[in-house]
Design a protein around this motif. Structure first.
Motif, PDB file in Angstrom:
ATOM      1  N   VAL A 120       1.296   9.421   1.901  1.00 55.04           N
ATOM      2  CA  VAL A 120      -0.058   9.729   2.377  1.00 55.04           C
ATOM      3  C   VAL A 120      -0.983  10.151   1.236  1.00 55.04           C
ATOM      4  N   GLU A 121      -0.568   9.946  -0.020  1.00 47.90           N
ATOM      5  CA  GLU A 121      -1.422  10.322  -1.141  1.00 47.90           C
ATOM      6  C   GLU A 121      -2.479   9.238  -1.327  1.00 47.90           C
ATOM      7  N   ASN A 122      -3.726   9.603  -1.071  1.00 48.47           N
ATOM      8  CA  ASN A 122      -4.814   8.626  -0.986  1.00 48.47           C
ATOM      9  C   ASN A 122      -4.996   7.794  -2.244  1.00 48.47           C
ATOM     10  N   SER A 123      -4.975   8.431  -3.421  1.00 47.99           N
ATOM     11  CA  SER A 123      -5.255   7.677  -4.643  1.00 47.99           C
ATOM     12  C   SER A 123      -4.137   6.697  -4.961  1.00 47.99           C
ATOM     13  N   ARG A 129      -2.921  -0.803  -3.656  1.00 48.92           N
ATOM     14  CA  ARG A 129      -3.425  -1.927  -2.862  1.00 48.92           C
ATOM     15  C   ARG A 129      -4.285  -2.873  -3.703  1.00 48.92           C
ATOM     16  N   MET A 130      -4.514  -2.513  -4.946  1.00 50.42           N
ATOM     17  CA  MET A 130      -5.349  -3.309  -5.832  1.00 50.42           C
ATOM     18  C   MET A 130      -4.484  -4.067  -6.840  1.00 50.42           C
ATOM     19  N   ILE A 529     -14.946   1.326  -1.053  1.00 47.81           N
ATOM     20  CA  ILE A 529     -13.584   1.692  -1.451  1.00 47.81           C
ATOM     21  C   ILE A 529     -13.721   2.582  -2.675  1.00 47.81           C
ATOM     22  N   TYR A 530     -13.303   3.819  -2.495  1.00 45.71           N
ATOM     23  CA  TYR A 530     -13.511   4.846  -3.515  1.00 45.71           C
ATOM     24  C   TYR A 530     -12.175   5.497  -3.821  1.00 45.71           C
ATOM     25  N   LEU A 531     -11.774   5.471  -5.080  1.00 45.39           N
ATOM     26  CA  LEU A 531     -10.512   6.073  -5.490  1.00 45.39           C
ATOM     27  C   LEU A 531     -10.670   7.589  -5.519  1.00 45.39           C
ATOM     28  N   ILE A 653     -10.317   4.609   1.614  1.00 48.62           N
ATOM     29  CA  ILE A 653      -9.162   3.838   1.156  1.00 48.62           C
ATOM     30  C   ILE A 653      -9.288   2.386   1.596  1.00 48.62           C
ATOM     31  N   TYR A 654      -9.620   2.193   2.864  1.00 47.78           N
ATOM     32  CA  TYR A 654      -9.551   0.862   3.466  1.00 47.78           C
ATOM     33  C   TYR A 654     -10.901   0.165   3.584  1.00 47.78           C
ATOM     34  N   GLY A 655     -11.974   0.813   3.146  1.00 43.54           N
ATOM     35  CA  GLY A 655     -13.292   0.195   3.279  1.00 43.54           C
ATOM     36  C   GLY A 655     -13.737   0.074   4.724  1.00 43.54           C
ATOM     37  N   LEU A 656     -13.478   1.108   5.527  1.00 41.63           N
ATOM     38  CA  LEU A 656     -13.791   1.077   6.955  1.00 41.63           C
ATOM     39  C   LEU A 656     -15.206   1.583   7.219  1.00 41.63           C
TER      40      LEU A 656
END
Length: 684
Positions: A120-123, A129-130, A529-531, A653-656
């Motif tokens: 669950v670590e966002n970064s 995913r990139m 999408i922001y790291l 994370i997902y560009g939602l």
């Protein structure tokens, strides 16, 4: 846990439907590998070669190359497939992290807790995913650590031990070949081996021969396997990139000549009067350049340093001062000799303006370098245009090049007698007019020696006969290429441009999550999408490192050399020795970031973040052995907070879809890029 890790990394993997800003760089790298055009990257070549092989596997080839402009859909480039592979590697690295923890004495549930923090670590999710080197690098770190730690608990010199040692050595070489920080993973392998050997020495049941055998076999395995992989991948890299490419101008002439379609084939060795030449700056490798645009301060023609070799505005003519009509026949230029340097395309002569300062370097002892194109009356003072070529004896490559001007071999200073100053190229970048992105050239009375050195890269003469002597190049070997590229990268990483520049983010900004990184913004569809990391996990790492520091301090202050070993606390002993290993690796990955001169971004911290989570789990294992119930309460509490932070920041994370109000509410740090919230619509 592995399935959960795969799911959170594959969810909405097709967003964005175009390559992000970082992915564009890898796409260009893939294109260069396929076309054979030479480029230089800070990182070793494994990640680029890996994604190139995958792209070929998915049907992308030189016949279907996309030009990949930013912000435009790319129907031919398999960006989505490459992301899926990267996401799978990121998920599997969590499985290896679990195996690493279990092999260092951490219980099953605590190991699952550490794995959950990574899931669950966002970064880590965002970057894996990139298409990037960071996800692959973390995968190889996890593979190395798991096999290294498993080998430590296996019976030494058994078949199973040798298998894990080989996999550890293999993954160490792959990590070394993926990222510039890999050299510190390589260093850690030997530091960890020394700690392991010291622990074995403490065991009275283990003989010294056994300890030495373990140390020698592991050292040889790490060295031979890792360096073989590293050198082999660079050999492939150089063999594939055989043509001049985007970084051609950053190479030495000998390296340039080794590439196809270079500009140094059959250039003349002797440089005579009235020859057309290009002056190349010794330190930066850029070219003396001028063009018909003007400094704002003086309204005089600009003279700068430029990257490109194939630019007509780089060509100057070397003329004798007393040759008013340029009518003298070709004759050798002997050192020292006074010359006039005529800029051919603008029909103007190089001159030093003592009445104006350079646009950026405005100290009293600096003068502006310009030409007489818009300078004023030049008939009354020929000294103004007279330059003395002073040979740098120790830098010239041949004896005859010290006394007569030779292309490539002669290295010299360009000295203006009237102003008493030397022409010098600076690393400062201009931001005005047509000179934007070019480097400033100044004339300085007391220069830094190497920055004031020049040589002639190319020359031509109307009277040269076809059989005139040409510059001879020796074959440029693999080892020479390897040395030059590593020196270039080292200088860029640790020496910068020669000035004390601050990076965009400091190490403390990364550790304390004060900054993020924008991968992609779509203001039309209101998506970003922001790291940005999971701040709960980030601060748990900081707290765990701090607690271990306090633990070691107390241990040193209360150390009793006469205490019986039977009375030692086993949980303290295990926490001390197991955590020390990870803390050393954490700082080996973190400290180099304090010294580099390149811009730092949050993804540079992710390898240290991965190791930091291992430190957190060791702390909870220590707590589990000391106070089981309260430790489980803390585990449940921090697991819930980490999951909540993941969910709350998941749109980044997902560009939602999100709203501006929710975004601003969550961006709690004043150092985070609040401008990204402008991409979301307001609900008001």
């Amino acid at each position: 846990m592995t399935i959960a890790a795969i799911f959170v990394r594959l969810y909405q993997i097709g967003i964005p439907d175009i390559p992000s800003s970082v992915e564009i760089q890898f796409a260009s790298m893939i294109n260069n590998y396929m076309t054979g055009e030479f480029f230089i990257d800070y990182n070793p070549p494994l990640a680029g070669l890996f994604f190139t092989a995958l792209a070929r596997f998915f049907g992308y080839n030189a016949d279907s190359l996309d030009q990949l402009p930013i912000g435009v859909p790319h129907t031919l480039f398999p960006y989505c497939q490459l992301r899926i592979v990267s996401a799978f590697l990121g998920a599997i690295s969590i499985t290896f992290a679990y195996k690493t923890l279990r092999s260092t004495g951490v219980s099953h549930f605590i190991s699952l807790f550490g794995s959950f923090l990574m899931i669950v670590e966002n970064s880590m999710i965002t970057e894996e995913r990139m298409i990037s080197a960071d996800g692959i690098f973390i995968f190889f770190i996890s593979l190395f650590l798991s096999n290294q730690k498993i080998a430590e608990v296996k019976d030494r010199f058994t078949t199973s031990w040798f298998i894990h040692l080989f996999i550890a050595s293999l993954s160490l070489g792959l990590a070394l070949s993926t990222h510039w920080i890999g050299v510190f993973i390589f260093s850690y392998a030997f530091v960890s081996l020394i700690i392991e050997s010291w622990t074995l020495v403490e065991d009275i049941n283990v003989s010294f021969k056994y300890v030495w055998a373990n140390l020698i076999v592991k050292s040889l395995s790490y060295l031979t396997v890792s360096l073989t992989i590293y050198l082999a991948l660079f050999k492939v890299h150089f063999d594939l990139l055989s043509k001049k490419g985007p970084d051609y101008n950053k190479l030495s002439p000998a390296f340039q000549h080794s590439l196809e379609n270079n500009h140094l084939e059959n250039i003349f060795s002797n440089v005579d009067f009235n020859a057309r030449v290009m002056f190349r700056h010794y330190k930066s490798g850029k070219y003396l350049h001028s063009h018909e645009d003007y400094y704002r301060s003086s309204n005089h023609q600009q003279v700068t340093l430029m990257d490109n070799y194939d630019e007509l505005n780089n060509i100057f003519k070397v003329i004798r001062v007393d040759d008013e009509f340029e009518a003298l026949s070709a004759s050798s230029i002997l050192a020292p000799w006074r010359v006039r340097l005529k800029h051919e395309s603008t029909n103007s002569s190089l001159v030093i303006d003592q009445d104006h300062k350079p646009p950026l370097s405005e100290q009293e002892y600096n003068f502006q370098v310009t030409t007489d194109h818009n300078f004023g009356d030049s008939d009354d003072n020929t000294k103004k245009y007279s330059f003395l070529l002073k040979m740098a004896i120790n830098y010239c490559k041949a004896d005859d090049a010290r006394y007569a001007l030779r292309a490539l071999d002669s290295v010299f200073q360009i000295y203006n007698e009237e102003a008493g100053c030397y022409l010098l190229g600076t690393p400062l970048v201009l931001h005005e007019g047509f000179a934007e992105g070019q480097n400033e050239v100044i004339c300085i009375q007391e220069p830094s020696y190497e920055a004031s050195l020049w040589y002639i890269d190319w020359n031509d003469h109307p009277e040269y006969a076809p059989n005139k002597k040409r510059v001879a190049f020796d074959p440029f070997t693999f080892w020479q290429k390897l040395t030059e590229i590593h020196l270039y990268i080292f200088k860029k990483l640790y020496m910068g441009n020669g000035y004390t520049d601050e990076t965009i983010s400091s190490v403390s900004d990364l550790v304390l999550l004060k900054t993020g990184f924008i991968h992609w913004v779509d203001p039309v569809n209101h998506a970003v999408i922001y790291l940005l990391g999971n701040f709960i996990v980030y601060y748990m790492i900081v707290g765990s490192i701090g607690i271990y520091g306090i633990f070691k301090t107390c241990q040193l202050l209360t150390f009793n050399p006469f205490q019986a070993s039977a009375s030692l606390d086993s949980s303290n002993y295990k926490y001390d020795h197991k955590t020390l290993d990870y803390v050393i690796l954490y700082f080996l990955l973190l400290i180099p970031l304090s010294f580099v001169k390149i811009d730092l971004y949050l993804f540079d911290y992710l390898p240290a973040l991965f190791v930091g989570i291992l430190v957190v789990t060791q702390l909870f294992q220590w707590g589990y052995e000391k106070a089981t119930k309260i430790t489980f309460v803390f585990m449940a509490f921090f697991s819930s907070l980490s999951f909540l932070a993941y969910v709350k920041f998941s749109p980044l994370i997902y560009g939602l879809q999100w709203t501006q109000e929710k975004c601003l509410k969550m961006i709690v740090s004043p150092d985070w890029d609040r401008g990204l919230c402008g991409a979301y619509p307001s609900s008001e």
